[in-house]
Write an enzyme that holds these catalytic residues in place. Structure first.
Site, PDB file in Angstrom:
ATOM      1  N   LYS B 101      34.106  32.053  43.735  1.00  0.00           N
ATOM      2  CA  LYS B 101      35.426  31.427  43.680  1.00  0.00           C
ATOM      3  C   LYS B 101      35.838  31.155  45.114  1.00  0.00           C
ATOM      4  O   LYS B 101      36.108  32.085  45.875  1.00  0.00           O
ATOM      5  CB  LYS B 101      36.453  32.331  42.999  1.00  0.00           C
ATOM      6  CG  LYS B 101      37.883  31.765  43.107  1.00  0.00           C
ATOM      7  CD  LYS B 101      38.935  32.653  42.507  1.00  0.00           C
ATOM      8  CE  LYS B 101      40.312  32.255  43.032  1.00  0.00           C
ATOM      9  NZ  LYS B 101      41.397  33.075  42.465  1.00  0.00           N
ATOM     10  N   GLY B 162      50.405  35.256  42.500  1.00  0.00           N
ATOM     11  CA  GLY B 162      51.183  36.470  42.296  1.00  0.00           C
ATOM     12  C   GLY B 162      52.666  36.249  42.100  1.00  0.00           C
ATOM     13  O   GLY B 162      53.429  37.206  41.984  1.00  0.00           O
ATOM     14  N   ALA B 188      46.350  30.997  39.190  1.00  0.00           N
ATOM     15  CA  ALA B 188      47.489  31.444  40.002  1.00  0.00           C
ATOM     16  C   ALA B 188      48.830  30.990  39.434  1.00  0.00           C
ATOM     17  O   ALA B 188      48.996  29.827  39.064  1.00  0.00           O
ATOM     18  CB  ALA B 188      47.391  30.981  41.452  1.00  0.00           C
ATOM     19  N   GLY B 189      49.753  31.919  39.387  1.00  0.00           N
ATOM     20  CA  GLY B 189      51.134  31.608  39.049  1.00  0.00           C
ATOM     21  C   GLY B 189      51.510  31.844  37.605  1.00  0.00           C
ATOM     22  O   GLY B 189      52.699  31.925  37.288  1.00  0.00           O
ATOM     23  N   ASN B 210      45.617  37.176  36.792  1.00  0.00           N
ATOM     24  CA  ASN B 210      45.467  38.544  37.289  1.00  0.00           C
ATOM     25  C   ASN B 210      46.788  39.298  37.210  1.00  0.00           C
ATOM     26  O   ASN B 210      47.005  40.142  36.347  1.00  0.00           O
ATOM     27  CB  ASN B 210      44.913  38.545  38.718  1.00  0.00           C
ATOM     28  CG  ASN B 210      44.588  39.939  39.219  1.00  0.00           C
ATOM     29  OD1 ASN B 210      44.917  40.958  38.605  1.00  0.00           O
ATOM     30  ND2 ASN B 210      43.921  40.030  40.336  1.00  0.00           N
ATOM     31  N   THR B 211      47.726  38.945  38.106  1.00  0.00           N
ATOM     32  CA  THR B 211      48.951  39.738  38.236  1.00  0.00           C
ATOM     33  C   THR B 211      49.746  39.833  36.934  1.00  0.00           C
ATOM     34  O   THR B 211      50.295  40.898  36.618  1.00  0.00           O
ATOM     35  CB  THR B 211      49.839  39.143  39.349  1.00  0.00           C
ATOM     36  OG1 THR B 211      49.047  38.972  40.529  1.00  0.00           O
ATOM     37  CG2 THR B 211      50.998  40.065  39.670  1.00  0.00           C
TER      38      THR B 211
END
Lengths: 67, 265
Positions: B101, B162, B188-189, B210-211
């Protein structure tokens, strides 16, 4: 006794003639890490044969959590 | 069987699940393992960092990644092409295949990708035989250039890493989808299952989260929710959304009304 720069810190290590020796002295598993000596990446198969020299800069990395 | 059952191909790799997950920010490795299992994900991102030489017996993250999941190393923390190349070579030397990645940051506060360095590194990595999944800005023109440079997947950000702000420019997902042939992965986001479903409805081939899972009140439950959201959004995309109309259009027949009830509440 040899002096290496391991992950940015100066370390005195005895009986470390090769990358494999160094990992053993530091109790680091060969299977889960990647190693770079003076900027050159060392294949795992070459750990046992890649010679180390005084003041070599060695990076030992592994996978951690990330996104 | 529905079309949603088709798998997603990234280079030579194939995945049934359209949910990719990260491994950062979990409270414990056990919780991370259970969340990955609940997510059904078959591709999980990891970062590469220095071994703590003073504590070499720390448990290894990889011992907690389910065997059914493939590892996707990232170049997180890199700000130059050369840094990213070095991390990619190291990851390959660690012996987990050619997937990478690519993430090259141009603004530290926003963790916004540097589009120029990203394009250059994509070209170099692809030439060296890597399967490059590229974290990028939601830019339809750059997406085409990245594909031409050899990207195996285009991964536009939804909003800053994040931040949990969701997919701020949802229409760009569709614009990119229409212009490239490799998978489009919104990365992301994403903050909630609704965000994930919306990205999939807009034609994303997958999402990377992820987050939103790791920092949820109950990460394992949220992982299961994201799994359902991704499936729902994908099915909705394949089914085809109804057209938007400016005014109401009754769902019930306008003929045959019972006269006395007209106008009643």
């Amino acid at each position: 006794m040899s002096t290496f720069i391991v992950n940015g810190e100066i370390r005195e290590v005895s009986d470390a003639l090769t990358v494999g020796d160094l990992l053993d002295r530091l109790s680091v598993s060969h299977q889960t890490v990647a190693v770079m000596v003076n900027g050159a990446i060392i294949a795992r198969e070459a750990f046992a044969t890649e010679s180390l020299h005084e003041r070599d800069a060695i990076e030992i990395v592994r996978f951690v959590g990330g996104g | 069987m529905t079309e949603a059952d088709h798998s997603i191909h990234v280079g030579a790799y194939q995945f049934q699940s359209r949910l990719f997950v990260g491994t950062g920010k979990y409270r414990t490795f056990e919780e991370m393992r259970d969340a990955i299992t609940a997510s059904g994900s078959e591709l999980v991102t990891v970062a590469l960092r220095r071994v703590n030489v003073d504590n070499p017996h720390e448990p290894s993250l990889l011992d907690f990644v389910p065997q059914t999941a493939r590892i996707l190393p990232n170049t997180a923390g890199c700000y130059t092409v050369d840094d990213a190349m070095q991390v990619a070579y190291l990851a390959r030397a660690a012996g987990i295949g050619t997937l990478i990645k690519l993430e090259i940051i141009g603004d530290q506060a926003l963790l916004w990708p540097d589009p120029i360095a990203t394009l250059q590194a994509t070209e170099r990595l692809a030439r060296e035989g890597f399967t490059v999944m590229v974290y990028t800005t939601p830019d339809p023109v750059l997406a085409v250039r990245l594909e031409e440079a050899g990207a195996a997947a285009i991964m536009p950000l939804g909003s800053p890493i994040g931040s949990g702000q969701g997919v701020l420019d949802v229409s760009s997902v569709n614009l990119i989808r229409e212009r490239v042939h490799v998978p489009v992965v919104v990365d992301a986001g994403i903050g909630s299952p609704a965000d994930a479903a919306l990205a999939m409805e807009q034609g994303a081939d997958a999402v990377l989260i992820n987050t939103a899972i790791a920092q949820a009140g109950n990460p394992v439950q949220m992982a299961a929710a994201m799994r359902l959201a991704v499936e729902a959004g994908r099915l909705g995309f394949l089914a085809g959304r109804m057209a938007r109309r400016p005014r109401a259009e009754a769902s019930s027949p306008s003929e045959g009304m019972v006269a006395g009830r007209v106008g009643s509440s």
